[in-house]
Structures are given as C-alpha cells and as structure tokens.
Design an enzyme around this catalytic site. Structure first.
Site, mmCIF file in Angstrom:
data_model
loop_
_atom_site.group_PDB
_atom_site.id
_atom_site.type_symbol
_atom_site.label_atom_id
_atom_site.label_comp_id
_atom_site.label_asym_id
_atom_site.label_seq_id
_atom_site.Cartn_x
_atom_site.Cartn_y
_atom_site.Cartn_z
ATOM 1 N N ARG A 191 0.884 6.555 -6.870
ATOM 2 C CA ARG A 191 -0.252 7.470 -7.049
ATOM 3 C C ARG A 191 0.202 8.918 -6.909
ATOM 4 N NH1 ARG A 191 -5.561 6.679 -3.402
ATOM 5 N NH2 ARG A 191 -3.952 6.407 -1.798
ATOM 6 N N GLU A 201 -13.495 -0.966 7.313
ATOM 7 C CA GLU A 201 -13.473 0.326 6.623
ATOM 8 C C GLU A 201 -14.838 0.516 5.970
ATOM 9 O OE1 GLU A 201 -10.972 2.237 2.929
ATOM 10 O OE2 GLU A 201 -9.833 1.322 4.574
ATOM 11 N N ARG A 209 -10.878 13.232 2.308
ATOM 12 C CA ARG A 209 -11.767 12.396 3.118
ATOM 13 C C ARG A 209 -13.151 12.276 2.494
ATOM 14 N NH1 ARG A 209 -8.447 9.446 6.317
ATOM 15 N NH2 ARG A 209 -6.960 10.797 7.418
ATOM 16 N N TYR A 247 -0.045 12.989 6.037
ATOM 17 C CA TYR A 247 0.494 11.971 6.922
ATOM 18 C C TYR A 247 2.025 12.053 6.975
ATOM 19 C CZ TYR A 247 -3.752 9.175 7.708
ATOM 20 O OH TYR A 247 -4.980 8.722 8.102
ATOM 21 N N TYR A 286 0.829 -1.201 0.000
ATOM 22 C CA TYR A 286 0.000 0.000 0.000
ATOM 23 C C TYR A 286 0.869 1.258 0.000
ATOM 24 C CZ TYR A 286 -3.505 3.441 1.424
ATOM 25 O OH TYR A 286 -4.311 4.539 1.487
#
Length: 237
Positions: free
Chosen positions: A31, A221, A111, A98, A24
């Site tokens: 990305r 999730e 979000r 982050y 990830y």
C-alpha cells in the site's frame, strides 16, 4: 485515487506469514508503495499542505486464504465551500508514523477523514482498536478493549481535537455516530462486546462481524460514521 477518502482492505490470514513478515505488514508495504507520490484530495478539496493526507481506512482479516479484497469511497464535488480534513488522535501515534518494529513500511491511513461543510461535518472513522500511542492495551480483555476503542473514537471526533486541527465550532460525540461495524476475533466475545457497545451507544445500528484483527493480541476493532452540526455555520475553516 486522488478522490478516495475511505478504504477497506480485507486480507485473508491477515496475521499469518508472508515471506519473512506478517501478511498485514506486507500489505502495508504494498500500500505504501502504491500510494507513493499520490496527492489525496483534489482541487479545492485539498487538505492543508502541512498535514499528512491519507484516506480513512480499515484493514481486517477475512476467511482463510490468500485473497485480498479492496473497497473504496470516493468524493467529487463542484462546491467550493467544503473541504477535507484528515484527523489524528492525540491518544495515538499516527499510523503512518509507526516505528519499523510494527511494519517495515508504516500503514498509510488517517485515523478519520472529515468532510467539512458550512453547516455540517461528516466523520468517516477508521477501524479503531485498543491502542494507546502505538501499543496494545488490555490484551486479555474484550470488555476493556471495547471500552478503549470507544474512548479512542470519542477523543478522535471531539470538538477539542477539531480545534487541535485548526477547525473551530464543530466536533462530535459518540452520540453523533450514525452506524458502526464491530469486528470480533472470537465469536465467543460477542455478548460481552455488545453489552459495552449498547451501554455506551444505545440502540445504534451496528453490524458485528467475526474477523481477524491485524495484531495477534487485538480482540476487537470498531469503525463508524458520525454526523454533526456546526455551531457557527458562517465559519467554514
């Protein structure tokens, strides 16, 4: 890509190794590189210049293997009375901010992404987990994690949070969710998770999927779409 408002990234063995990093984390790097220089939103749909603008997104595991599947939702319109608004949650650090300990390049998503019209708002809610600020909370309880994920969604789409983003006379509650998708790391947690969802959301259309989540300690999730009416239709921004 400038017209994309929502993405889904399905990655095989999402928490497995990829070189010296987790898969990830490597996806986040790729990305980030791919999004470099892109301006999401186009023409009159441009988001406010002072806000970071990335699509709403879900990054989730799929069946074992090295595959990556990507789905997108894009928007074009000739209307001049609508706009896009990326939403961040005051309970959570923006994913794109982050620290490097979570990923060498941070996850580039908002979000939620809101489509604001004179009368209504559509809220595309990203995959939301039991994270406060940037840390996982309740790592050993799927019930507590489900509660926290729903709390995070409620805060994200609330009228107060819309006000924090400069848009008045709108917002939503959990009752405005039209559908959700719930990703569960363990099939054995299905009954406990569904009991929380049904207690808090009623008989909402819901799909439950067994899938790995992007951090080893995360068990659930939740993503969704909420529709809400604006209380003062004459105000668009």
């Amino acid at each position: 890509w400038e017209h994309v408002v929502r993405t889904w990234w399905y990655l095989g063995e999402i928490t497995g190794p990829e070189g010296v990093h987790q898969r990830y984390q490597e996806m986040n790097r790729a990305r980030s590189d791919g999004f470099d220089g892109l301006q999401f939103g186009s023409g009159h749909l441009c988001v406010p210049r002072h806000r970071a603008a990335f699509p709403a997104s879900t990054g989730i595991g799929m069946q074992p293997g090295a595959g990556l599947s990507l789905a997108t939702l894009a928007l074009q319109t000739a209307r001049t009375d609508v706009s896009l608004l990326p939403l961040e949650n005051p309970l959570q650090t923006p994913a794109y901010d982050y620290a490097a300990c979570y990923s060498p390049k941070s996850p580039k998503f908002s979000r939620a992404m809101a489509l604001v019209t004179p009368d209504y708002v559509t809220n595309w809610v990203s995959g939301t987990a039991s994270i406060v600020h940037s840390e996982v909370v309740y790592p050993n309880s799927v019930i507590a994690q489900t509660e926290q994920a729903l709390d995070n969604i409620a805060e994200l789409i609330s009228p107060e949070n819309y006000g924090n983003h400069g848009v008045s006379n709108t917002g939503a509650t959990l009752a405005d969710l039209a559908k959700i998708r719930v990703y569960l790391k363990r099939e054995s947690d299905f009954a406990a998770c569904r009991s929380v969802v049904q207690r808090r959301l009623g008989n909402i259309p819901a799909i439950y999927v067994v899938a790995d989540v992007c951090r080893p300690e995360l068990l659930v999730e939740i993503e969704g779409v909420a529709f809400s009416r604006r209380s003062n239709p004459s105000v668009t921004r």
